[in-house]
Write a protein that holds these residues in place. Structure first.
Motif, PDB file in Angstrom:
ATOM      1  N   GLU A  55      -8.365  -6.833   3.712  1.00 30.49           N
ATOM      2  CA  GLU A  55      -9.199  -5.908   2.947  1.00 30.49           C
ATOM      3  C   GLU A  55      -8.348  -4.813   2.311  1.00 30.49           C
ATOM      4  N   ALA A  56      -7.353  -4.321   3.057  1.00 34.70           N
ATOM      5  CA  ALA A  56      -6.472  -3.281   2.503  1.00 34.70           C
ATOM      6  C   ALA A  56      -5.670  -3.806   1.318  1.00 34.70           C
ATOM      7  N   LEU A  57      -5.344  -5.088   1.338  1.00 32.25           N
ATOM      8  CA  LEU A  57      -4.574  -5.676   0.241  1.00 32.25           C
ATOM      9  C   LEU A  57      -5.324  -5.614  -1.087  1.00 32.25           C
ATOM     10  N   ARG A  58      -6.654  -5.595  -1.018  1.00 29.97           N
ATOM     11  CA  ARG A  58      -7.433  -5.550  -2.246  1.00 29.97           C
ATOM     12  C   ARG A  58      -7.196  -4.258  -3.019  1.00 29.97           C
ATOM     13  N   GLY A  59      -6.788  -3.213  -2.316  1.00 26.40           N
ATOM     14  CA  GLY A  59      -6.539  -1.945  -3.001  1.00 26.40           C
ATOM     15  C   GLY A  59      -5.089  -1.517  -2.959  1.00 26.40           C
ATOM     16  N   ASN A  61      -2.748  -1.916  -4.928  1.00 27.45           N
ATOM     17  CA  ASN A  61      -2.198  -1.432  -6.199  1.00 27.45           C
ATOM     18  C   ASN A  61      -2.273   0.089  -6.297  1.00 27.45           C
ATOM     19  N   ARG A  62      -3.045   0.705  -5.404  1.00 31.03           N
ATOM     20  CA  ARG A  62      -3.149   2.165  -5.360  1.00 31.03           C
ATOM     21  C   ARG A  62      -2.382   2.696  -4.157  1.00 31.03           C
ATOM     22  N   TYR A  63      -1.923   3.930  -4.265  1.00 32.61           N
ATOM     23  CA  TYR A  63      -1.253   4.551  -3.126  1.00 32.61           C
ATOM     24  C   TYR A  63      -2.221   4.708  -1.951  1.00 32.61           C
ATOM     25  N   PRO A  64      -1.696   4.647  -0.733  1.00 34.19           N
ATOM     26  CA  PRO A  64      -2.575   4.782   0.442  1.00 34.19           C
ATOM     27  C   PRO A  64      -3.005   6.232   0.655  1.00 34.19           C
ATOM     28  N   ASP A  65      -3.912   6.428   1.586  1.00 33.31           N
ATOM     29  CA  ASP A  65      -4.323   7.772   1.989  1.00 33.31           C
ATOM     30  C   ASP A  65      -3.102   8.505   2.540  1.00 33.31           C
ATOM     31  N   ARG A  66      -2.664   9.503   1.804  1.00 33.06           N
ATOM     32  CA  ARG A  66      -1.458  10.230   2.193  1.00 33.06           C
ATOM     33  C   ARG A  66      -1.623  10.914   3.542  1.00 33.06           C
TER      34      ARG A  66
END
Length: 359
Positions: A55-59, A61-66
């Motif tokens: 599921e995390a792979l789907r997003g 392309n965006r930076y993670p929760d810093r």
């Protein structure tokens, strides 16, 4: 390409002559040298972790929760003691957690102190930020006396004190009165490294001491009891102001979205993940008893490993075991070796080999 070593490059003067951290890695049937949890992650947990990472792979392309908020909340719930997310920090393994502390509170012209022998990464982390490493002393059985510890710390006047509880490589538990004495003896930061805390029985964590001690830090890892060594997740609990200081030195988005997802999923199954602890403690105690029966001097351990003495030639014994497909650790203390508690089968193979190799 010409032959070249890093010594030929314009490396910092204080790093010349130093050796990097390195435990032997070899494809042997029985690897009991780096204090890993030798039990695999349970299938039911693997399935949830895989789903969370997918599921995390789907997003991705965006930076993670810093601020890795969900993970910090999960660690706070796991630790208890009235902690919340503001008290928690995490990084890629507890070594990076400790490195963040060094970057924020040590550095050039500052001193880091620990009671030797202790975790071999401590001096490397200190020197890596340009700090002086000062090694204090322990008793004959590697214990630490509160009054003596306080006297040593007062004399050294360190900026950071590293207390390994229980201690690596000796397994020695660390009583709370030692922590209190050391904290009162310094104006610096006191870090209690509880990498093996879940394997301690009755020793007690330093977490209850955090209240009212803004310079006290308790560091933990998922590598050992959680069997997550390959995931590289470490964390700490401290005063929120201390956590704020670490934000000054961390790299941007230092915990990937995949790491955060895998750790959050594992924490949801904390009870399942920790079921192996009792088995490991049983094998630790079995190994200790077996070595004692063979005539070796065995030190009390609150960790998932056993340090034993009475080895005439540690290097020769290490090599003889390796030839049998068993890897343990020569930690450089004359006459001593260290072995990780493995599965029932692994522990049996080790004890049988020791019986054959002991005169």
């Amino acid at each position: 390409m010409t032959s070249l070593s890093f010594e030929d490059l314009p490396v910092r003067d204080d790093l010349r002559g130093q050796s990097p951290y390195g435990a032997p890695q070899a494809p042997v049937p029985v690897a009991l040298n780096v204090n890993e949890n030798t039990h695999p992650v349970p299938d039911e947990v693997v399935a949830d972790v895989v789903a969370a990472v997918a599921e995390a792979l789907r997003g991705v392309n965006r930076y993670p929760d810093r601020e890795f908020t969900e993970l910090r909340e999960g660690f706070a719930r796991y630790l208890g003691h009235g902690l919340d997310a503001s008290n928690i920090w995490a990084a890629n393994g507890s070594n990076e957690v400790l490195q963040h502390i060094m970057q924020a509170f040590a550095g050039p012209g500052r001193t880091v102190f620990g009671f030797a022998p202790t975790y071999s990464m401590y001096p490397l982390l200190a020197r890596g930020v340009g700090s002086d490493w000062v090694a204090g002393t322990r008793g004959e059985a590697f214990e630490i006396d509160p009054a003596d510890a306080a006297a040593q710390v007062r004399e050294a006047r360190p900026d950071v004190v590293l207390l390994c509880a229980p201690n690596n490589p000796t397994g020695t538990p660390l009583p709370r009165d030692v922590i209190e004495a050391v904290y009162d003896a310094t104006d610096g930061v006191v870090v209690v490294d509880e990498a093996y805390a879940e394997f301690s029985r009755g020793a007690g964590s330093a977490l209850p001491l955090l209240e009212g001690r803004e310079r006290l830090v308790v560091s933990r890892t998922m590598s050992k009891a959680f069997a997550y060594a390959g995931a590289r997740v470490g964390y700490l609990a401290a005063h929120p102001a201390f956590v704020d200081a670490l934000r000054l030195v961390r790299l941007p988005y230092h915990l990937s979205a995949l790491t955060q997802a895998a750790a959050v999923a594992a924490l949801r199954h904390a009870e399942t993940m920790l079921r192996t602890v009792d088995d490991i403690v049983a094998q630790r105690d079995r190994i200790a008893a077996g070595l004692a029966d063979l005539g070796y001097a065995v030190y009390p351990s609150g960790a998932n490993f056993v340090l034993f003495a009475g080895v005439p030639d540690p290097r020769a014994m290490f090599s003889a075991l390796r030839e049998r497909g068993i890897l343990i650790r020569d930690i450089g203390i004359p006459g001593h070796l260290r072995v990780t508690a493995g599965t029932v089968e692994e522990s049996t193979l080790f004890l049988e080999a020791m019986a054959d190799l002991t005169p």
